[in-house]
Motif scaffolding. Structure first.
Motif, PDB file in Angstrom:
ATOM      1  N   PRO A 185       0.835  -1.370   0.075  1.00 14.37           N
ATOM      2  CA  PRO A 185      -0.002   0.068   0.317  1.00 14.37           C
ATOM      3  C   PRO A 185       0.225   1.230   0.498  1.00 14.37           C
ATOM      4  O   PRO A 185       0.115   2.095  -0.450  1.00 14.37           O
ATOM      5  CB  PRO A 185      -1.015  -0.119   1.046  1.00 14.37           C
ATOM      6  CG  PRO A 185      -1.335  -1.315   1.140  1.00 14.37           C
ATOM      7  CD  PRO A 185       0.143  -2.151   1.620  1.00 14.37           C
ATOM      8  N   TYR A 186       2.076   1.512   0.853  1.00 18.64           N
ATOM      9  CA  TYR A 186       2.671   2.433   0.729  1.00 18.64           C
ATOM     10  C   TYR A 186       3.189   2.181  -0.502  1.00 18.64           C
ATOM     11  O   TYR A 186       4.261   3.640  -0.891  1.00 18.64           O
ATOM     12  CB  TYR A 186       3.916   2.408   1.444  1.00 18.64           C
ATOM     13  CG  TYR A 186       3.031   2.547   3.091  1.00 18.64           C
ATOM     14  CD1 TYR A 186       2.242   2.715   4.079  1.00 18.64           C
ATOM     15  CD2 TYR A 186       3.341   0.561   3.987  1.00 18.64           C
ATOM     16  CE1 TYR A 186       0.900   2.612   4.712  1.00 18.64           C
ATOM     17  CE2 TYR A 186       2.936   0.477   5.199  1.00 18.64           C
ATOM     18  CZ  TYR A 186       1.814   0.847   5.127  1.00 18.64           C
ATOM     19  OH  TYR A 186       1.310   0.949   6.306  1.00 18.64           O
ATOM     20  N   LEU A 187       3.468   1.612  -1.790  1.00 18.38           N
ATOM     21  CA  LEU A 187       3.564   2.090  -3.333  1.00 18.38           C
ATOM     22  C   LEU A 187       2.285   2.649  -4.063  1.00 18.38           C
ATOM     23  O   LEU A 187       3.055   2.607  -5.279  1.00 18.38           O
ATOM     24  CB  LEU A 187       4.285   1.077  -3.942  1.00 18.38           C
ATOM     25  CG  LEU A 187       5.740   0.132  -2.861  1.00 18.38           C
ATOM     26  CD1 LEU A 187       6.408  -0.518  -3.832  1.00 18.38           C
ATOM     27  CD2 LEU A 187       7.330   0.941  -3.102  1.00 18.38           C
ATOM     28  N   GLN A 197      -9.078  -3.082  10.857  1.00 16.46           N
ATOM     29  CA  GLN A 197      -6.763  -2.532  10.973  1.00 16.46           C
ATOM     30  C   GLN A 197      -6.696  -2.239   9.778  1.00 16.46           C
ATOM     31  O   GLN A 197      -6.063  -1.659   8.724  1.00 16.46           O
ATOM     32  CB  GLN A 197      -6.709  -4.290  11.298  1.00 16.46           C
ATOM     33  CG  GLN A 197      -5.506  -3.626  11.331  1.00 16.46           C
ATOM     34  CD  GLN A 197      -4.534  -5.015  11.542  1.00 16.46           C
ATOM     35  OE1 GLN A 197      -4.800  -6.090  11.787  1.00 16.46           O
ATOM     36  NE2 GLN A 197      -3.156  -4.800  11.528  1.00 16.46           N
ATOM     37  N   PHE A 198      -6.993  -2.991   7.634  1.00 17.79           N
ATOM     38  CA  PHE A 198      -7.316  -3.021   6.987  1.00 17.79           C
ATOM     39  C   PHE A 198      -7.599  -2.375   6.234  1.00 17.79           C
ATOM     40  O   PHE A 198      -6.740  -1.400   5.471  1.00 17.79           O
ATOM     41  CB  PHE A 198      -6.624  -4.354   6.611  1.00 17.79           C
ATOM     42  CG  PHE A 198      -5.807  -5.365   6.299  1.00 17.79           C
ATOM     43  CD1 PHE A 198      -4.145  -5.076   5.528  1.00 17.79           C
ATOM     44  CD2 PHE A 198      -5.505  -5.686   7.608  1.00 17.79           C
ATOM     45  CE1 PHE A 198      -3.529  -5.893   6.007  1.00 17.79           C
ATOM     46  CE2 PHE A 198      -4.225  -6.415   7.989  1.00 17.79           C
ATOM     47  CZ  PHE A 198      -3.444  -6.910   7.038  1.00 17.79           C
ATOM     48  N   THR A 199      -8.340  -1.236   6.795  1.00 15.28           N
ATOM     49  CA  THR A 199      -9.202  -0.579   6.094  1.00 15.28           C
ATOM     50  C   THR A 199      -8.621   1.291   6.317  1.00 15.28           C
ATOM     51  O   THR A 199      -8.194   1.775   5.195  1.00 15.28           O
ATOM     52  CB  THR A 199     -10.716  -0.168   6.275  1.00 15.28           C
ATOM     53  OG1 THR A 199     -11.347  -1.324   6.079  1.00 15.28           O
ATOM     54  CG2 THR A 199     -11.579   0.960   6.034  1.00 15.28           C
ATOM     55  N   ALA A 200      -8.060   1.126   7.776  1.00 13.53           N
ATOM     56  CA  ALA A 200      -7.670   2.716   7.774  1.00 13.53           C
ATOM     57  C   ALA A 200      -6.423   2.317   8.021  1.00 13.53           C
ATOM     58  O   ALA A 200      -5.235   3.355   7.181  1.00 13.53           O
ATOM     59  CB  ALA A 200      -7.577   2.293   9.463  1.00 13.53           C
ATOM     60  N   GLY A 201      -5.203   1.295   7.562  1.00 18.33           N
ATOM     61  CA  GLY A 201      -4.291   0.827   7.360  1.00 18.33           C
ATOM     62  C   GLY A 201      -3.403   1.083   5.769  1.00 18.33           C
ATOM     63  O   GLY A 201      -2.314   1.479   5.335  1.00 18.33           O
ATOM     64  N   ALA A 233      -4.577  13.113  12.859  1.00 16.64           N
ATOM     65  CA  ALA A 233      -4.828  12.073  14.602  1.00 16.64           C
ATOM     66  C   ALA A 233      -5.448  11.260  14.331  1.00 16.64           C
ATOM     67  O   ALA A 233      -5.347  10.410  15.058  1.00 16.64           O
ATOM     68  CB  ALA A 233      -5.589  13.766  15.475  1.00 16.64           C
ATOM     69  N   ALA A 234      -7.056  11.250  14.223  1.00 19.88           N
ATOM     70  CA  ALA A 234      -7.879  10.417  14.017  1.00 19.88           C
ATOM     71  C   ALA A 234      -7.276   9.044  13.169  1.00 19.88           C
ATOM     72  O   ALA A 234      -7.516   7.728  13.560  1.00 19.88           O
ATOM     73  CB  ALA A 234      -9.171  10.724  13.815  1.00 19.88           C
ATOM     74  N   LEU A 235      -6.989   9.759  12.025  1.00 20.51           N
ATOM     75  CA  LEU A 235      -6.282   8.359  11.507  1.00 20.51           C
ATOM     76  C   LEU A 235      -4.887   7.378  12.363  1.00 20.51           C
ATOM     77  O   LEU A 235      -4.905   6.204  12.390  1.00 20.51           O
ATOM     78  CB  LEU A 235      -5.607   9.111   9.740  1.00 20.51           C
ATOM     79  CG  LEU A 235      -6.349   8.898   8.869  1.00 20.51           C
ATOM     80  CD1 LEU A 235      -5.874   9.882   7.984  1.00 20.51           C
ATOM     81  CD2 LEU A 235      -7.823   7.661   8.330  1.00 20.51           C
ATOM     82  N   VAL A 236      -3.997   8.738  12.948  1.00 20.64           N
ATOM     83  CA  VAL A 236      -2.873   7.999  13.439  1.00 20.64           C
ATOM     84  C   VAL A 236      -3.463   6.889  14.730  1.00 20.64           C
ATOM     85  O   VAL A 236      -3.238   5.377  15.259  1.00 20.64           O
ATOM     86  CB  VAL A 236      -1.937   9.024  14.292  1.00 20.64           C
ATOM     87  CG1 VAL A 236      -1.528   8.678  15.554  1.00 20.64           C
ATOM     88  CG2 VAL A 236      -1.461   9.659  13.255  1.00 20.64           C
ATOM     89  N   LEU A 237      -4.398   7.289  15.720  1.00 18.28           N
ATOM     90  CA  LEU A 237      -4.786   6.658  16.562  1.00 18.28           C
ATOM     91  C   LEU A 237      -5.946   5.412  15.793  1.00 18.28           C
ATOM     92  O   LEU A 237      -6.178   3.824  16.548  1.00 18.28           O
ATOM     93  CB  LEU A 237      -5.982   7.331  16.946  1.00 18.28           C
ATOM     94  CG  LEU A 237      -6.571   6.675  18.470  1.00 18.28           C
ATOM     95  CD1 LEU A 237      -5.249   6.909  19.916  1.00 18.28           C
ATOM     96  CD2 LEU A 237      -7.952   8.009  19.150  1.00 18.28           C
ATOM     97  N   SER A 238      -6.655   5.154  14.826  1.00 21.07           N
ATOM     98  CA  SER A 238      -7.126   4.561  14.917  1.00 21.07           C
ATOM     99  C   SER A 238      -6.228   3.249  13.635  1.00 21.07           C
ATOM    100  O   SER A 238      -6.151   2.346  14.132  1.00 21.07           O
ATOM    101  CB  SER A 238      -7.963   4.821  13.173  1.00 21.07           C
ATOM    102  OG  SER A 238      -9.319   5.381  13.492  1.00 21.07           O
ATOM    103  N   VAL A 239      -5.382   3.473  12.803  1.00 21.48           N
ATOM    104  CA  VAL A 239      -3.658   2.735  12.790  1.00 21.48           C
ATOM    105  C   VAL A 239      -3.067   2.085  13.754  1.00 21.48           C
ATOM    106  O   VAL A 239      -2.924   0.822  13.899  1.00 21.48           O
ATOM    107  CB  VAL A 239      -2.810   3.258  12.077  1.00 21.48           C
ATOM    108  CG1 VAL A 239      -1.598   2.427  11.590  1.00 21.48           C
ATOM    109  CG2 VAL A 239      -3.896   3.924  10.781  1.00 21.48           C
ATOM    110  N   GLY A 240      -3.737   2.498  14.913  1.00 25.00           N
ATOM    111  CA  GLY A 240      -2.824   2.267  16.240  1.00 25.00           C
ATOM    112  C   GLY A 240      -3.577   1.422  16.975  1.00 25.00           C
ATOM    113  O   GLY A 240      -3.256  -0.185  17.625  1.00 25.00           O
ATOM    114  N   ILE A 241      -4.342   1.993  17.198  1.00 27.43           N
ATOM    115  CA  ILE A 241      -6.098   1.069  18.220  1.00 27.43           C
ATOM    116  C   ILE A 241      -6.389  -0.342  17.698  1.00 27.43           C
ATOM    117  O   ILE A 241      -6.225  -1.345  17.735  1.00 27.43           O
ATOM    118  CB  ILE A 241      -7.096   1.680  18.791  1.00 27.43           C
ATOM    119  CG1 ILE A 241      -6.073   2.694  19.318  1.00 27.43           C
ATOM    120  CG2 ILE A 241      -8.121   0.673  19.070  1.00 27.43           C
ATOM    121  CD1 ILE A 241      -5.715   2.591  20.451  1.00 27.43           C
ATOM    122  N   THR A 242      -6.253  -0.716  16.178  1.00 30.07           N
ATOM    123  CA  THR A 242      -7.318  -2.305  15.106  1.00 30.07           C
ATOM    124  C   THR A 242      -6.316  -2.390  15.315  1.00 30.07           C
ATOM    125  O   THR A 242      -6.611  -3.884  14.962  1.00 30.07           O
ATOM    126  CB  THR A 242      -7.326  -1.102  13.996  1.00 30.07           C
ATOM    127  OG1 THR A 242      -6.069  -0.454  13.639  1.00 30.07           O
ATOM    128  CG2 THR A 242      -8.630  -0.170  13.973  1.00 30.07           C
TER     129      THR A 242
END
Length: 413
Positions: free
Chosen positions: A37-39, A239-243, A320-329
């Protein structure tokens, strides 16, 4: 002059070395399998690919992973963890080197997808065997923390990919990014081959171990393992929707560059690693893997719902919301793996972890293309809102631990 280390100190050092090797191997595999995804921005710009086609490429390694997980788990049950991890991860490194060469030569999308599929199938060895390696070397009262540390490999691998893939692709092309991943996999495979040691097999564990860990088929007469598998698979959706789409969401809605967005997502993955360690330690303290898993599923639903709101109304809070989502999921993953291995016992843990990984990675394979199609049709916020609803469903699927079971987890050495 210090006295020489005792046998207990030697044993502790060996346990932590096995944990370090298992975590490093899993991190390398995750950096590849979940790093595509990062590509996405580079693939879209250089290859003129649509987001749904990029979603299919993202899914290719995971589809290969799913196809091979149970077979690798059975091999680990029969032949041990060291040879399985070293062989599979080394094979993945070789296939990624071929991928780098083909990509640098201008190979087509079909060839790239096929090579990513094969490399994912080779990397499946790590997913099935590294969990066994850690579980076999740690006691029940240490496993939550140990598996929480081992499971930091997913966010750490994704963090490494987020930090390195965009700048490497910008500087050296997509082939250069794959060449980096190939080198990392090959080096860690060599370290595992030289330094790793298999834990004691079930036959040698003695009568006490046999009493604590069932050797019969753990799927017979109970739905508990299947419910753990199901809940773990459902929790992959948020997890994968956010990440998978946080980077392009920031690029599209906030105007960030891919490199800057990748750096922020790397920070989020560090938070994900910390959340897995904390969840594992919590489970050791309460004597249950499933109670924290259920409560964290509810928290996941709430956090991803907030991310959906900020995606619908972009603002500085979106990042900020995306960071928290990627971390918590990411927080529940180690709990579901530990619960699976403990319920299955040493004679079945390779196969059970293979089944668990199959469900999770099948979900991880279908989420990116489906989410990409949904995002293309309706936007980012409906996809995140749907992921939050799935997390609510997962909380209801997680089985309930009996007080007797919690006492067993707390007391077994």
């Amino acid at each position: 002059m210090r006295p020489p280390p005792t046998e207990e100190v030697h044993a502790m050092r060996r346990r932590w070395l096995m944990l370090a090797l298992g975590t490093a191997a899993q991190t390398a595999a995750c950096a590849f399998v979940y790093g595509i995804p990062y590509l996405a921005a580079e693939l879209r710009d250089s290859g003129h690919l649509s987001l749904p086609r990029i979603g299919l490429l993202i899914a290719c390694p995971t589809v290969g992973l799913v196809a091979a997980l149970v077979a690798w788990g059975a091999l680990a049950d029969r032949h041990g963890e060291r040879i399985v991890i070293a062989t599979g991860l080394g094979g993945a490194g070789a296939l990624l080197a071929v991928t780098a060469a083909v990509t640098a030569a201008g190979g087509g999308t079909v060839a790239l997808g096929a090579l990513l599929f094969l490399a994912g199938a080779a990397a499946a060895s790590v997913y099935s065997a590294s969990g066994r390696l850690v579980m076999g070397w740690f006691t029940a009262r240490e496993r939550g923390l140990a598996m929480g540390i081992r499971q930091t490999s997913t966010p750490l691998g994704m963090g490494v990919a987020a930090l390195t893939m965009p700048p490497l692709a910008a500087a050296y092309g997509i082939g250069g990014a794959f060449g980096f991943l190939a080198t990392v996999c090959a080096l860690i495979a060599a370290a595992v081959a030289v330094l790793a040691a298999d834990p004691a097999r079930p036959e040698a564990a003695g009568a006490a171990g046999a009493a604590a860990e069932p050797a019969t088929n753990p799927y017979r007469g109970s739905s508990t393992l299947w419910r753990i598998h199901g809940a773990g698979a459902l929790l992959v959706v948020p997890q994968f929707t956010a990440g998978a789409f946080a980077l392009v969401l920031l690029v599209d809605t906030r105007g960030w560059t891919a490199v800057d967005a990748g750096r922020l997502i790397a920070v989020a993955q560090v938070l994900g690693a910390a959340s897995r360690i904390a969840a594992g330690r919590w489970s050791d303290r309460v004597g249950s893997r499933l109670l924290p898993m259920r409560q964290l599923a509810v928290v996941t639903a709430a956090v991803v719902a907030v991310a959906a709101f900020t995606a619908a109304f972009p603002s500085p809070l979106t990042a900020a919301a995306l960071v928290l989502s990627v971390g918590i999921t990411a927080s529940t993953n180690g709990l579901s793996f530990t619960a699976t291995a403990e319920r299955a016992g040493p004679a079945w843990s390779g196969r059970a972890l293979g089944v668990h990984n199959t469900g999770q990675n099948f979900t991880a394979a279908v989420v990116p293309p489906l989410s990409a199609a949904a995002i293309s049709a309706t936007g980012y916020w409906p996809a995140l809102a749907a992921a939050a609803a799935v997390a609510c469903g997962a909380a209801m699927v997680v089985p309930v631990d009996s007080p007797r079971r919690r006492a067993v987890v707390s007391s077994v050495p």
